[in-house]
Design a protein around this motif. Structure first.
Motif, PDB file in Angstrom:
ATOM      1  N   ILE A 224       0.841  -1.207   0.000  1.00  0.00           N
ATOM      2  CA  ILE A 224       0.000   0.000   0.000  1.00  0.00           C
ATOM      3  C   ILE A 224       0.870   1.248   0.000  1.00  0.00           C
ATOM      4  O   ILE A 224       0.594   2.216  -0.723  1.00  0.00           O
ATOM      5  CB  ILE A 224      -0.942  -0.024   1.221  1.00  0.00           C
ATOM      6  CG1 ILE A 224      -1.952  -1.164   1.084  1.00  0.00           C
ATOM      7  CG2 ILE A 224      -1.665   1.312   1.373  1.00  0.00           C
ATOM      8  CD1 ILE A 224      -2.800  -1.390   2.322  1.00  0.00           C
ATOM      9  N   ALA A 225       1.955   1.227   0.785  1.00  0.00           N
ATOM     10  CA  ALA A 225       2.887   2.360   0.802  1.00  0.00           C
ATOM     11  C   ALA A 225       3.521   2.552  -0.576  1.00  0.00           C
ATOM     12  O   ALA A 225       3.707   3.695  -1.027  1.00  0.00           O
ATOM     13  CB  ALA A 225       3.970   2.128   1.855  1.00  0.00           C
ATOM     14  N   LEU A 226       3.838   1.458  -1.235  1.00  0.00           N
ATOM     15  CA  LEU A 226       4.429   1.530  -2.570  1.00  0.00           C
ATOM     16  C   LEU A 226       3.484   2.198  -3.555  1.00  0.00           C
ATOM     17  O   LEU A 226       3.884   3.058  -4.348  1.00  0.00           O
ATOM     18  CB  LEU A 226       4.796   0.116  -3.050  1.00  0.00           C
ATOM     19  CG  LEU A 226       5.313  -0.010  -4.484  1.00  0.00           C
ATOM     20  CD1 LEU A 226       6.608   0.766  -4.660  1.00  0.00           C
ATOM     21  CD2 LEU A 226       5.513  -1.490  -4.845  1.00  0.00           C
ATOM     22  N   VAL A 227       2.211   1.821  -3.499  1.00  0.00           N
ATOM     23  CA  VAL A 227       1.215   2.420  -4.392  1.00  0.00           C
ATOM     24  C   VAL A 227       1.103   3.923  -4.128  1.00  0.00           C
ATOM     25  O   VAL A 227       1.094   4.739  -5.056  1.00  0.00           O
ATOM     26  CB  VAL A 227      -0.156   1.728  -4.229  1.00  0.00           C
ATOM     27  CG1 VAL A 227      -1.237   2.483  -5.000  1.00  0.00           C
ATOM     28  CG2 VAL A 227      -0.080   0.283  -4.704  1.00  0.00           C
ATOM     29  N   HIS A 228       1.012   4.302  -2.861  1.00  0.00           N
ATOM     30  CA  HIS A 228       0.923   5.724  -2.508  1.00  0.00           C
ATOM     31  C   HIS A 228       2.152   6.486  -3.008  1.00  0.00           C
ATOM     32  O   HIS A 228       2.028   7.606  -3.534  1.00  0.00           O
ATOM     33  CB  HIS A 228       0.804   5.884  -0.993  1.00  0.00           C
ATOM     34  CG  HIS A 228      -0.587   5.745  -0.474  1.00  0.00           C
ATOM     35  ND1 HIS A 228      -1.361   6.824  -0.126  1.00  0.00           N
ATOM     36  CD2 HIS A 228      -1.355   4.653  -0.260  1.00  0.00           C
ATOM     37  CE1 HIS A 228      -2.536   6.413   0.299  1.00  0.00           C
ATOM     38  NE2 HIS A 228      -2.564   5.086   0.237  1.00  0.00           N
ATOM     39  N   ALA A 229       3.328   5.890  -2.850  1.00  0.00           N
ATOM     40  CA  ALA A 229       4.562   6.560  -3.260  1.00  0.00           C
ATOM     41  C   ALA A 229       4.610   6.744  -4.778  1.00  0.00           C
ATOM     42  O   ALA A 229       4.998   7.812  -5.272  1.00  0.00           O
ATOM     43  CB  ALA A 229       5.771   5.757  -2.792  1.00  0.00           C
ATOM     44  N   LEU A 230       4.230   5.721  -5.517  1.00  0.00           N
ATOM     45  CA  LEU A 230       4.257   5.811  -6.979  1.00  0.00           C
ATOM     46  C   LEU A 230       3.245   6.841  -7.492  1.00  0.00           C
ATOM     47  O   LEU A 230       3.530   7.587  -8.429  1.00  0.00           O
ATOM     48  CB  LEU A 230       3.980   4.437  -7.595  1.00  0.00           C
ATOM     49  CG  LEU A 230       5.047   3.366  -7.338  1.00  0.00           C
ATOM     50  CD1 LEU A 230       4.647   2.043  -7.970  1.00  0.00           C
ATOM     51  CD2 LEU A 230       6.405   3.814  -7.861  1.00  0.00           C
ATOM     52  N   VAL A 231       2.075   6.883  -6.866  1.00  0.00           N
ATOM     53  CA  VAL A 231       1.076   7.881  -7.254  1.00  0.00           C
ATOM     54  C   VAL A 231       1.611   9.292  -6.986  1.00  0.00           C
ATOM     55  O   VAL A 231       1.442  10.205  -7.804  1.00  0.00           O
ATOM     56  CB  VAL A 231      -0.252   7.649  -6.495  1.00  0.00           C
ATOM     57  CG1 VAL A 231      -1.199   8.836  -6.670  1.00  0.00           C
ATOM     58  CG2 VAL A 231      -0.925   6.375  -6.993  1.00  0.00           C
ATOM     59  N   ARG A 271      10.800   2.920  -6.627  1.00  0.00           N
ATOM     60  CA  ARG A 271      10.757   4.352  -6.324  1.00  0.00           C
ATOM     61  C   ARG A 271      12.054   5.045  -6.722  1.00  0.00           C
ATOM     62  O   ARG A 271      12.036   6.127  -7.308  1.00  0.00           O
ATOM     63  CB  ARG A 271      10.467   4.555  -4.832  1.00  0.00           C
ATOM     64  CG  ARG A 271       9.014   4.392  -4.482  1.00  0.00           C
ATOM     65  CD  ARG A 271       8.817   4.057  -3.018  1.00  0.00           C
ATOM     66  NE  ARG A 271       9.133   2.648  -2.744  1.00  0.00           N
ATOM     67  CZ  ARG A 271       8.677   1.962  -1.717  1.00  0.00           C
ATOM     68  NH1 ARG A 271       7.897   2.538  -0.842  1.00  0.00           N
ATOM     69  NH2 ARG A 271       8.996   0.703  -1.547  1.00  0.00           N
ATOM     70  N   LEU A 272      13.184   4.419  -6.405  1.00  0.00           N
ATOM     71  CA  LEU A 272      14.475   5.005  -6.755  1.00  0.00           C
ATOM     72  C   LEU A 272      14.642   5.078  -8.268  1.00  0.00           C
ATOM     73  O   LEU A 272      15.105   6.089  -8.809  1.00  0.00           O
ATOM     74  CB  LEU A 272      15.615   4.181  -6.141  1.00  0.00           C
ATOM     75  CG  LEU A 272      17.036   4.674  -6.424  1.00  0.00           C
ATOM     76  CD1 LEU A 272      17.221   6.081  -5.871  1.00  0.00           C
ATOM     77  CD2 LEU A 272      18.064   3.715  -5.821  1.00  0.00           C
TER      78      LEU A 272
END
Length: 279
Positions: A224-231, A271-272
């Protein structure tokens, strides 16, 4: 009356534990002893009446808050959480076996009522075979299964309390800090190895399948954190997050896909790579 007691229990468990966890994160356990002891007394009094949820949430979230303050690593704390909950479950069996036995009686009574209502509804609908089929698919109610469900709920409440504490701390002392921590949350290969090993181990033990969720939850949270970060990195509309949560709730295959994305991210760091691509 029962609903009111349940709400008060959840509020004490959540808000009380979050307040103590925030104090520990800010000042450390020793400097927060007065706050900890005050809430501990309230939770212990609640446990004496027959409900240990506030007490167990306080102890588990405080332990994780100490770990988070010491390591400043959400990935480490997320990975430790299933182990903390398993220790809690073991302590419950050793020191509160009568409490577990009482919960087992209540669960058996509730299950019997549910079966009767299901059979009655199926008979009124002219489809008794469907009720028999559903009852046959239900797993047997055992102490291991019951404790696994309790551990699952305890883990969620503990993590909610800890996340709330960190959010409060950021709001007061570092606005926007919690959001950045959440966006950067990822698991390294060691974290993934520990969580996947636990998931596979408990999935393969008869009667302990429910326990595998203790190791799946951290991976899902990081997903979920990954999705938020990519958005956020792509500067997409919040409608994308709304669509994601709708799919997450209603479309079961999203969960294993999300977990696979986290496992891939532990090696590739999406993310990187995206940040480098956009710069």
């Amino acid at each position: 009356m029962m609903l009111l007691v349940t709400l008060l229990t959840l509020l004490l468990a959540w808000l009380g534990s979050a307040a103590v966890a925030m104090a520990i994160l800010r000042r450390g356990l020793q400097a927060s002893a007065n706050v900890f002891l005050f809430v501990l007394l309230l939770a212990a009094a609640w446990a004496y009446t027959g409900n240990i949820v506030p007490l167990s949430t306080l102890l588990c979230s405080s332990a994780l808050a100490v770990a988070l303050r010491a390591t400043s690593s959400w990935s480490m704390v997320i990975t430790l959480t299933p182990l903390v909950i398993i220790i809690w479950a073991g302590a419950l069996l050793v020191f509160a076996s009568d409490y577990v036995a009482l919960l087992m009686v209540y669960a058996e009574q509730g299950l019997e009522v549910f079966k009767q209502q299901l059979e009655l509804a199926a008979a009124n609908g002219g489809n008794p075979e469907r009720a028999e089929q559903m009852l046959a698919q239900m797993p047997p109610l055992t102490a291991e299964h019951l404790l696994g469900n309790l551990a699952f709920m305890q883990m969620l409440l503990t993590l909610i309390s800890l996340f709330t504490a960190r959010w409060w701390q950021a709001k007061l002392y570092n606005p926007g800090g919690f959001q950045q921590e959440f966006y950067q949350l990822r698991l390294n290969r060691t974290n993934i190895l520990v969580l996947v090993a636990g998931l596979v181990l408990f999935s393969s033990i008869e009667g302990y399948h429910q326990w595998a969720w203790l190791f799946a939850i951290p991976i899902i949270i990081v997903g979920i954190a990954l999705v938020h970060a990519l958005v956020a990195l792509k500067q997409l509309s919040r409608h994308w997050l709304f669509g994601f949560y709708v799919m997450f709730i209603t479309f079961a295959p999203v969960v294993p896909l999300l977990m696979m994305a986290v496992i891939a991210d532990s090696a590739l760091d999406f993310r990187l790579r995206l940040t480098k691509y956009m710069s």
